[in-house]
Motif scaffolding. Structure first.
Motif, PDB file in Angstrom:
ATOM      1  N   ASP A  96       0.602  -1.117  -0.051  1.00  0.00           N
ATOM      2  CA  ASP A  96       0.268  -0.530   0.326  1.00  0.00           C
ATOM      3  C   ASP A  96       0.930   1.499   0.050  1.00  0.00           C
ATOM      4  OD1 ASP A  96      -2.931   0.131  -0.171  1.00  0.00           O
ATOM      5  OD2 ASP A  96      -3.252  -0.236   1.926  1.00  0.00           O
ATOM      6  N   HIS A 155       2.537   1.959  -3.542  1.00  0.00           N
ATOM      7  CA  HIS A 155       1.670   2.260  -4.519  1.00  0.00           C
ATOM      8  C   HIS A 155       1.383   3.970  -4.238  1.00  0.00           C
ATOM      9  CE1 HIS A 155      -2.107   3.390  -6.941  1.00  0.00           C
ATOM     10  NE2 HIS A 155      -2.545   3.062  -6.023  1.00  0.00           N
ATOM     11  N   ALA A 156       1.202   4.343  -3.329  1.00  0.00           N
ATOM     12  CA  ALA A 156       0.115   5.716  -2.226  1.00  0.00           C
ATOM     13  C   ALA A 156       1.648   6.453  -2.667  1.00  0.00           C
ATOM     14  CB  ALA A 156       0.687   6.140  -1.020  1.00  0.00           C
ATOM     15  N   ALA A 171       2.368   9.990  -5.293  1.00  0.00           N
ATOM     16  CA  ALA A 171       2.354  10.920  -5.003  1.00  0.00           C
ATOM     17  C   ALA A 171       3.594  11.191  -6.043  1.00  0.00           C
ATOM     18  CB  ALA A 171       2.626  10.594  -3.293  1.00  0.00           C
TER      19      ALA A 171
END
Ligand SMILES: Nc1ncnc2c1ncn2[C@@H]1O[C@H](COP(=O)(O)OP(=O)(O)OP(=O)(O)O)[C@@H](O)[C@H]1O
Ligand SMILES: [Mg+2]
Length: 389
Positions: A26, A29-30, A34
């Motif tokens: 997670d 991915h973030a 970004a």
């Protein structure tokens, strides 16, 4: 002047990019998203974690795939293979914690657009943008190539249609000359002969004789025009027509011209084939007299393995690819199109020994009743005299 320092071109930045992200973490991915947004990209991402989810999602309309290399029980290279197998031309960027040189090379060889390390994510946006642009220009090129091929095909169809229409039109004009002009001139000739017989006046007789000469000349001219429009000699078979053409060519040009055929009996040829062969020989011989500077020419007709071949060769100067590309020369181009109207093709070869033009026409279906045609000129054709021709 304002300068865009994001390294992102307006094309990619201006629209929303749909990204399929294969990533089991997670946080990673973030972080990747970004980085993309910080670089000014408008991104709509869909994350999948498993091989199955990836395979299900691959058919959606994505702009690109970003894939982690190390996944539980799965690797970025497996995902790349799935993408290739799906037949989709999507940019694929491999991202990894640690990626060896060998793996990177293998990924690129298998069609990955780029690869980068997770600690160099600042490179992700420019890499993505480059990959999308490359893929779009590849697609545009493929579309342009396909359009070009389609338009070439349409042009060729049009040219073939024109060749056929021209022959039909010629036949119709020849018929009209025969029925109207020829008929009237012949009637006029009879009437003049009648007047000549009935008149005692030498002056009238002299005038009538001169008129008869003019009419005879006009009849010959109309026959010549009719023949050029529609070679009646073809009604006696292709062999007879080519034989006649070759000997007339020799008489007219002084170029020693041999005709040879391996068949003194010609197979019955499908409609249209004799005229295509006749016109091809006509153009090839005309070219020999206009361009070759030859002293010998040869016309050869053969039928082997269901393919009719007409070969016209000369011992002249030969021709070059530039000759065939001349903007205002249409003879040989026309022959290619003409051959296409009966499923055939034309090949040219040339060298110091001269030029050979070969028309090949596969005759579909079994050969029917042989049609008796006048025999060829025995062994006039002696290949040994022609060297490499
Ligand atoms: N047998 C030949 N020997 C040498 N050169 C030739 C021969 N046939 C054709 N060529 C060359 O190829 C060119 C193209 O021939 P093509 O028949 O297409 O056009 P063309 O004879 O120049 O004009 P046209 O449109 O009237 O036929 C010729 O201009 C000539 O330079
Ligand atoms: Mg020509």
């Amino acid at each position: 002047m304002l300068r865009d320092t994001s390294g992102v071109t307006p094309t990619a930045a201006a629209r929303t990019l749909r990204i399929l992200h294969l990533e089991d973490s997670d946080a990673d991915h973030a972080l990747a998203m970004a980085h993309l947004r910080r670089a000014g990209l408008n991104v709509q991402a869909y994350r999948v974690e498993t091989a199955r989810a990836f395979e299900n999602a691959i058919h959606e309309p994505w702009d690109a795939v970003i894939s982690d290399y190390n996944l539980p029980g799965y690797s970025g290279l497996d995902a790349l293979a799935v993408l290739r197998a799906s037949g989709r031309e999507l940019p694929f960027i491999l991202v990894s914690g640690e990626i060896g040189e060998d793996t990177a090379v293998e990924a690129m060889r298998n069609g990955a657009s780029d690869y980068l390390l997770k600690n160099k994510l600042a490179r992700l946006a420019p890499a993505l943008e480059r990959a999308i642009e490359a893929s779009e220009s590849r697609r545009a090129r493929q579309a342009a190539d396909a359009e070009l091929a389609r338009s070439r095909e349409r042009l060729s169809e049009l040219a073939q249609h024109l060749q056929t229409s021209v022959e039909l039109e010629r036949a119709a004009i020849a018929r009209e000359i025969h029925d109207d002009v020829g008929g009237s001139l012949t009637a006029l000739k009879f009437d003049l002969a009648w007047i000549e017989r009935r008149s005692d006046d030498p002056e009238v007789q002299q005038r009538v004789r001169s008129a008869l000469e003019t009419v005879t000349h006009a009849i010959e001219a109309s026959q010549r025009i009719m023949h050029n429009l529609r070679p009646a000699i073809l009604e006696q078979g292709l062999v007879a027509a080519l034989q006649w053409m070759a000997s007339r060519f020799e008489r007219r040009t002084g170029i020693a011209t041999r005709f040879h055929t391996s068949h003194d009996t010609m197979m019955q040829l499908p409609a249209g084939v004799p005229l295509v062969a006749y016109r091809t020989a006509q153009e090839a011989l005309t070219n020999i007299s206009k361009h070759a500077g030859a002293t010998k020419a040869s016309v050869d007709l053969s039928l082997a393995s269901g393919v009719l071949s007409l070969e016209v060769s000369d011992n002249g100067r030969g021709l070059s690819p530039e000759d065939l590309a001349k903007a205002r020369s249409f003879g040989i181009r026309g022959l290619h199109e003409r051959a296409g109207t009966v499923g055939g093709w034309v090949e040219l070869s040339s060298g110091a020994a001269g030029t050979i033009l070969i028309l090949s026409i596969p005759l579909s279906g079994a050969a029917r009743e042989p049609e008796r045609a006048p025999s060829s000129e025995g062994d006039l054709h002696d290949p040994s005299q022609w060297g490499t021709l």
